[in-house]
Design a protein around this motif. Sequence first.
Motif, mmCIF file in Angstrom:
data_model
loop_
_atom_site.group_PDB
_atom_site.id
_atom_site.type_symbol
_atom_site.label_atom_id
_atom_site.label_comp_id
_atom_site.label_asym_id
_atom_site.label_seq_id
_atom_site.Cartn_x
_atom_site.Cartn_y
_atom_site.Cartn_z
ATOM 1 N N UNK A 1 -7.290 93.413 25.358
ATOM 2 C CA UNK A 1 -7.890 92.958 26.613
ATOM 3 C C UNK A 1 -9.340 93.427 26.625
ATOM 4 N N UNK A 2 -10.271 92.463 26.702
ATOM 5 C CA UNK A 2 -11.705 92.757 26.679
ATOM 6 C C UNK A 2 -12.379 92.147 27.905
ATOM 7 N N UNK A 3 -13.485 92.729 28.384
ATOM 8 C CA UNK A 3 -14.253 92.076 29.447
ATOM 9 C C UNK A 3 -14.535 90.628 29.054
ATOM 10 N N UNK A 4 -14.403 89.720 29.993
ATOM 11 C CA UNK A 4 -14.467 88.299 29.690
ATOM 12 C C UNK A 4 -15.755 87.955 28.932
ATOM 13 N N UNK A 5 -15.606 87.126 27.910
ATOM 14 C CA UNK A 5 -16.721 86.809 27.025
ATOM 15 C C UNK A 5 -17.314 85.442 27.376
ATOM 16 N N UNK A 6 -18.621 85.351 27.299
ATOM 17 C CA UNK A 6 -19.305 84.095 27.588
ATOM 18 C C UNK A 6 -18.808 82.980 26.678
ATOM 19 N N UNK A 7 -18.508 83.306 25.427
ATOM 20 C CA UNK A 7 -18.076 82.308 24.458
ATOM 21 C C UNK A 7 -16.719 81.694 24.794
ATOM 22 N N UNK B 1 -11.386 78.221 28.414
ATOM 23 C CA UNK B 1 -10.794 78.568 29.709
ATOM 24 C C UNK B 1 -10.882 77.378 30.659
ATOM 25 N N UNK B 2 -12.017 76.698 30.665
ATOM 26 C CA UNK B 2 -12.171 75.510 31.524
ATOM 27 C C UNK B 2 -11.125 74.461 31.179
ATOM 28 N N UNK B 3 -10.916 74.218 29.899
ATOM 29 C CA UNK B 3 -9.945 73.215 29.477
ATOM 30 C C UNK B 3 -8.523 73.610 29.889
ATOM 31 N N UNK B 4 -8.187 74.892 29.736
ATOM 32 C CA UNK B 4 -6.851 75.344 30.144
ATOM 33 C C UNK B 4 -6.645 75.153 31.647
ATOM 34 N N UNK B 5 -7.660 75.488 32.418
ATOM 35 C CA UNK B 5 -7.529 75.367 33.872
ATOM 36 C C UNK B 5 -7.334 73.899 34.276
ATOM 37 N N UNK C 1 -20.045 81.019 35.631
ATOM 38 C CA UNK C 1 -20.281 82.188 34.781
ATOM 39 C C UNK C 1 -21.644 82.818 35.068
ATOM 40 N N UNK C 2 -22.648 81.978 35.309
ATOM 41 C CA UNK C 2 -23.992 82.504 35.556
ATOM 42 C C UNK C 2 -24.109 83.157 36.921
ATOM 43 N N UNK C 3 -23.540 82.543 37.941
ATOM 44 C CA UNK C 3 -23.744 83.005 39.309
ATOM 45 C C UNK C 3 -22.690 84.017 39.783
ATOM 46 N N UNK C 4 -21.473 83.926 39.238
ATOM 47 C CA UNK C 4 -20.382 84.788 39.723
ATOM 48 C C UNK C 4 -19.992 85.838 38.691
ATOM 49 N N UNK C 5 -19.730 85.408 37.456
ATOM 50 C CA UNK C 5 -19.200 86.334 36.454
ATOM 51 C C UNK C 5 -20.256 87.326 35.978
ATOM 52 N N UNK C 6 -21.425 86.839 35.634
ATOM 53 C CA UNK C 6 -22.455 87.704 35.054
ATOM 54 C C UNK C 6 -22.785 88.911 35.928
ATOM 55 N N UNK C 7 -22.967 88.755 37.250
ATOM 56 C CA UNK C 7 -23.295 89.919 38.080
ATOM 57 C C UNK C 7 -22.188 90.969 38.158
ATOM 58 N N UNK C 8 -20.946 90.592 37.827
ATOM 59 C CA UNK C 8 -19.835 91.539 37.932
ATOM 60 C C UNK C 8 -20.019 92.751 37.029
ATOM 61 N N UNK C 9 -20.677 92.565 35.899
ATOM 62 C CA UNK C 9 -20.769 93.633 34.916
ATOM 63 C C UNK C 9 -21.599 94.823 35.401
ATOM 64 N N UNK C 10 -22.600 94.580 36.246
ATOM 65 C CA UNK C 10 -23.491 95.650 36.693
ATOM 66 C C UNK C 10 -23.178 96.144 38.098
ATOM 67 N N UNK C 11 -22.149 95.589 38.745
ATOM 68 C CA UNK C 11 -21.811 95.974 40.116
ATOM 69 C C UNK C 11 -20.908 97.201 40.115
#
Length: 517
Positions: free
Chosen positions: A19-25, A30-34, A56-66
């Motif tokens: 289990x790793x922090x979600x990766x941009x790649x 993930x979109x296709x599965x959803x 990913x840009x607006x929601x996921x990315x800021x999570x790492x530094x919060x």
Amino acid sequence: MMTYRALRRNQYRWQDYELLPIRLQDREPIRQWRNAQLDILRQRAPLSPADQDRYFAQVVQPLFETEQPAQLLFSLLKAGELIGYGGLVHIDWDAQRAEISFLLETGRNADIPTFRQDFAAYLRMLREVAFEDLEFQKINTEAYDVRPYLTETLEAEGFVLEARLHRHVRIGEEWVDTLFHSLFRPTAQATDQPATVLVTSIGRKIPLLRAVRAALRTWHPDSRLLGADADARCLGRYVVDGFWEMPALTSLSPDVLLAYCQAQCVTAIIPTRDGELAFWARHKSVLAAAGVAVLVSSETAIAACLDKLRFAQLVTGLGFAAIPTAAHPSDLPTNAFATFVVKERLGAGSVSLGLNLSAAEAREHAATLREPIFQPFIPGREYSVDVYVNAQGRAQGAIARTRDLVVHGESQVTTTAAYPTLVKHCVGLAEQLGLYGPAVFQVLETEGGELYFIECNARFGGASTLGVACGLDVFGWFLREAAGHTLPTELVTAPTEPRTQLRIPQDQVMKAPVFPN
């Protein structure tokens, strides 16, 4: 690899899972599965690549530094390959709780054994995130009731069903329920070790085994559940971590028993059948000296409960009301009762029960029994009361329930009842009988409102899982007491809003087990 500021660790492993922090790649698979699995998600419409990039840009990315993000998302890998994703969402940092999200690659999701294995591994790693890294108190799930194998996996991993919202969501043309399961932070203290619990006479007692496993997961995630039965083909062996084809009690010596416990590192034993209680009570002190706790009352208390004639006499002598009971009809008090109940004096009361019989029918039925007893047939409503008496001899909890549908002596439909007077009677009798652990009282309420004790089973009952679901933490309390902890003093009773339990068969699909020859 991106890392979360909120976590001390950012990499979790279980066997060949990671289990790793979600990766941009991973955003495009993930979109296709959803989009392919909308029927099991709260997502209403398909996502476009632009939608996913924006998220990913607006929601996921800021999570790492919060410091305290609203969610923590992870990529799930097996043998280094991406197979799913999920995380902790709707995080409440003040209440120290979060909801679990999870989605598996579409093909793996469709294969039930694969799903169960992947989901179980994911839950074990996510427990580390929530309980060890973040020190949260609770994690929960919200899921549509369309995949019973998901529910089975949750409950096998210790999650408990907390609520069901009936016909809550429309999927296609069908209205389905929404289920809420929860798991609480393990209660073991830093000095406590994982428990290995042996449940005996497991037979087909799957709900009981799941309740024990839930308590073990809450106690310590590395705890083990073992099962024993004289029948090597019993269903219970499929849902335990290890199985013992146990010899008959008449040929089981203390030395053989202790050798098995030592070899398997058994720390506690839970008997489940009336016919074995006396054996375990007799060897309880020897096992305790070897570091093995047994969830059973004393020999004296067991003997009083197994013998229904003696039980009725003892209850009356203690100042409670019991159904008049005698070895011969002529010994019953003369009154207006015209019909009788005839049953075996020893053992399960439902076996060979004769109900509402005339005097002639009662004598005829008694001739088929080994040691019959007679009682007057009294119309009324029958209750069961699940009680737990702690190591100090005080009742820890008592939950009354009506027996709405009874088959072969067990409640197939049962409903909790807020009945303080009944609970008070059962608590008082349980403490005076010197019981320890779980017990089930059968009590009759007459049409005039009088309460009569019928019998007591000094063990966990077939439908006692309803009490567990309502806060009667029988196996959790036992584990804490076995580790030397004192339980809180509040008495647990039935919730204000009644809860009904249906004991219905349920199919379970799993990866084919491999048992040793």
